[in-house]
Design an enzyme around this catalytic site. Structure first.
Site, PDB file in Angstrom:
ATOM      1  N   TYR A 157       0.846  -1.207   0.000  1.00  0.00           N
ATOM      2  CA  TYR A 157       0.000   0.000   0.000  1.00  0.00           C
ATOM      3  C   TYR A 157       0.880   1.255   0.000  1.00  0.00           C
ATOM      4  O   TYR A 157       0.675   2.179  -0.812  1.00  0.00           O
ATOM      5  CB  TYR A 157      -0.913  -0.037   1.224  1.00  0.00           C
ATOM      6  CG  TYR A 157      -1.922   1.087   1.298  1.00  0.00           C
ATOM      7  CD1 TYR A 157      -3.097   1.045   0.551  1.00  0.00           C
ATOM      8  CD2 TYR A 157      -1.708   2.188   2.130  1.00  0.00           C
ATOM      9  CE1 TYR A 157      -4.037   2.072   0.628  1.00  0.00           C
ATOM     10  CE2 TYR A 157      -2.637   3.212   2.217  1.00  0.00           C
ATOM     11  CZ  TYR A 157      -3.803   3.155   1.460  1.00  0.00           C
ATOM     12  OH  TYR A 157      -4.721   4.175   1.539  1.00  0.00           O
TER      13      TYR A 157
HETATM   14  P1  NAP Z   1     -13.853   3.288   0.673  1.00  0.00           P
HETATM   15  O1  NAP Z   1     -15.036   3.865   1.358  1.00  0.00           O
HETATM   16  O2  NAP Z   1     -13.603   1.829   0.722  1.00  0.00           O
HETATM   17  O3  NAP Z   1     -13.846   3.795  -0.843  1.00  0.00           O
HETATM   18  C1  NAP Z   1     -13.055   3.200  -1.832  1.00  0.00           C
HETATM   19  C2  NAP Z   1     -13.698   3.548  -3.148  1.00  0.00           C
HETATM   20  O4  NAP Z   1     -12.901   3.096  -4.230  1.00  0.00           O
HETATM   21  C3  NAP Z   1     -15.058   2.906  -3.307  1.00  0.00           C
HETATM   22  O5  NAP Z   1     -15.916   3.852  -3.879  1.00  0.00           O
HETATM   23  C4  NAP Z   1     -14.816   1.770  -4.277  1.00  0.00           C
HETATM   24  O6  NAP Z   1     -16.009   1.477  -4.991  1.00  0.00           O
HETATM   25  C5  NAP Z   1     -13.736   2.388  -5.147  1.00  0.00           C
HETATM   26  N1  NAP Z   1     -12.894   1.426  -5.854  1.00  0.00           N
HETATM   27  C6  NAP Z   1     -12.091   0.479  -5.316  1.00  0.00           C
HETATM   28  N2  NAP Z   1     -11.487  -0.225  -6.280  1.00  0.00           N
HETATM   29  C7  NAP Z   1     -11.918   0.295  -7.459  1.00  0.00           C
HETATM   30  C8  NAP Z   1     -11.664  -0.012  -8.821  1.00  0.00           C
HETATM   31  N3  NAP Z   1     -10.836  -1.024  -9.165  1.00  0.00           N
HETATM   32  N4  NAP Z   1     -12.267   0.706  -9.774  1.00  0.00           N
HETATM   33  C9  NAP Z   1     -13.118   1.717  -9.445  1.00  0.00           C
HETATM   34  N5  NAP Z   1     -13.399   2.062  -8.170  1.00  0.00           N
HETATM   35  C10 NAP Z   1     -12.810   1.346  -7.200  1.00  0.00           C
HETATM   36  O7  NAP Z   1     -12.527   3.941   1.269  1.00  0.00           O
HETATM   37  P2  NAP Z   1     -12.002   5.433   1.459  1.00  0.00           P
HETATM   38  O8  NAP Z   1     -11.292   5.419   2.754  1.00  0.00           O
HETATM   39  O9  NAP Z   1     -13.023   6.450   1.173  1.00  0.00           O
HETATM   40  O10 NAP Z   1     -10.867   5.436   0.320  1.00  0.00           O
HETATM   41  C11 NAP Z   1     -10.768   6.432  -0.666  1.00  0.00           C
HETATM   42  C12 NAP Z   1      -9.295   6.658  -0.947  1.00  0.00           C
HETATM   43  O11 NAP Z   1      -8.667   7.179   0.225  1.00  0.00           O
HETATM   44  C13 NAP Z   1      -8.499   5.420  -1.347  1.00  0.00           C
HETATM   45  O12 NAP Z   1      -7.625   5.733  -2.400  1.00  0.00           O
HETATM   46  C14 NAP Z   1      -7.693   5.113  -0.085  1.00  0.00           C
HETATM   47  O13 NAP Z   1      -6.495   4.425  -0.376  1.00  0.00           O
HETATM   48  C15 NAP Z   1      -7.437   6.513   0.427  1.00  0.00           C
HETATM   49  N6  NAP Z   1      -7.070   6.629   1.840  1.00  0.00           N
HETATM   50  C16 NAP Z   1      -7.943   6.273   2.824  1.00  0.00           C
HETATM   51  C17 NAP Z   1      -7.559   6.428   4.144  1.00  0.00           C
HETATM   52  C18 NAP Z   1      -8.462   6.037   5.284  1.00  0.00           C
HETATM   53  O14 NAP Z   1      -8.036   6.102   6.451  1.00  0.00           O
HETATM   54  N7  NAP Z   1      -9.701   5.653   5.042  1.00  0.00           N
HETATM   55  C19 NAP Z   1      -6.300   6.937   4.481  1.00  0.00           C
HETATM   56  C20 NAP Z   1      -5.450   7.297   3.446  1.00  0.00           C
HETATM   57  C21 NAP Z   1      -5.840   7.154   2.127  1.00  0.00           C
HETATM   58  P3  NAP Z   1     -16.314   0.032  -5.638  1.00  0.00           P
HETATM   59  O15 NAP Z   1     -15.892  -0.998  -4.654  1.00  0.00           O
HETATM   60  O16 NAP Z   1     -17.794   0.056  -5.906  1.00  0.00           O
HETATM   61  O17 NAP Z   1     -15.531  -0.004  -6.907  1.00  0.00           O
END
Ligand code: NAP
Length: 255
Positions: A157
């Site tokens: 990651y």
């Molecule tokens: P989340 O609620 O799980 O959202 C992830 C999103 O990505 C979902 O809408 C999912 O929708 C979509 N997705 C995943 N794989 C995909 C693919 N192959 N093609 C198209 N869409 C895809 O998590 P989140 O925390 O909001 O994450 C959003 C971003 O923030 C990510 O890049 C994550 O790495 C980053 N981030 C999160 C955190 C944290 O603490 N939560 C911290 C740092 C960075 P589908 O499954 O329907 O495709």
């Protein structure tokens, strides 16, 4: 605040967490939003939420790991709204966290394929459209505080997110010539479905305890920062990764 004034915005990962929050904020600020993710019912639910407060949105089901679907995503947004001004490439996966002995080539390919290669394909397709229009644009991708640090098991990651950080710095040189700004938002530990699905309660408490603000961030707090970087108010901001982490990564914290 109508600072997006009918601008056309793509939000990947728009059906959940940070992307859902950003889709709402863009729409409330006057943008026309293409909400993108793989799970279509969840995409349509966000589109309905936005329409219910009078916002403009439509849904696209696409897997960003597939370059053909990424090309089709931009084509659909442009055929529906006529142009593309802004992209928030936020879709990502946590992937497998494990010691290196327990990681396979498939685990490596999946993490890279979505978070880095997928984001790169999105940027490439979006830039091509913005160049055709010749009126500039703004792109923000979701990186992570884990691009600048690591936890035990976070190798894949962290690697993908660090790749995103370097990518925007390099692309800044060429995209600035077309008045296209490119940045990352780098969240700390945020209260989203990804965090609750991937982090044990004990580990989460420890992370909160190590955060100077002593809480998780919210999707809205990250989305507001991303939307700001996409807005005219951030007109001279490019090539940056903006941490939204409650102070977690301040050098010296956790010592
Ligand atoms: P989340 O609620 O799980 O959202 C992830 C999103 O990505 C979902 O809408 C999912 O929708 C979509 N997705 C995943 N794989 C995909 C693919 N192959 N093609 C198209 N869409 C895809 O998590 P989140 O925390 O909001 O994450 C959003 C971003 O923030 C990510 O890049 C994550 O790495 C980053 N981030 C999160 C955190 C944290 O603490 N939560 C911290 C740092 C960075 P589908 O499954 O329907 O495709």
């Amino acid at each position: 605040m109508e600072d997006f004034n009918s601008k056309v915005v793509i939000v990947t990962g728009g059906n959940s967490g940070i992307g859902r929050a950003a889709s709402h904020i863009f729409a409330r600020r006057g943008a026309r939003v293409a909400v993108v993710a793989r799970r279509k019912p969840e995409v349509e639910a966000v589109v309905e939420e936005i329409r219910s407060f009078g916002g403009e949105a439509f849904g696209i089901s696409a897997d960003i790991a597939d370059p053909e679907q990424v090309t089709a995503m931009v084509e659909q947004a442009v055929s529906h709204y006529g142009r593309l001004d802004v992209a928030f490439n936020n879709a990502g996966i946590i992937g497998k966290w494990a010691p290196i002995d327990d990681l396979s080539s498939e685990d490596f390919d999946l993490a890279i394929g979505v978070n880095l290669r997928g984001t790169w394909h999105c940027i490439r397709a979006e830039v091509a459209q913005m160049k055709r229009q010749g009126e500039g644009g703004a792109i923000v991708n979701t990186s992570s505080w884990l691009a600048q640090g690591a936890l035990r098991g976070s190798a894949l990651y962290s690697m993908t997110k660090a790749g995103q950080d370097v990518l925007v710095k390099s692309l800044t040189f060429e995209l600035s010539e077309q008045q296209i700004r490119i940045n990352n938002v780098a969240p700390g530990v945020i209260d989203t479905p990804m965090t609750s699905a991937s982090t044990e309660a004990d580990a989460l408490s420890a992370l909160i305890g190590q955060t100077p603000m002593k809480r998780l961030g919210t999707s809205d707090e990250v989305a507001e920062a991303a939307v700001w970087m996409c807005s005219p108010a951030a007109g001279f901001v490019t090539g940056q990764s903006l941490l939204v982490d409650g102070g977690y990564t301040i050098p010296g914290n956790r010592m």
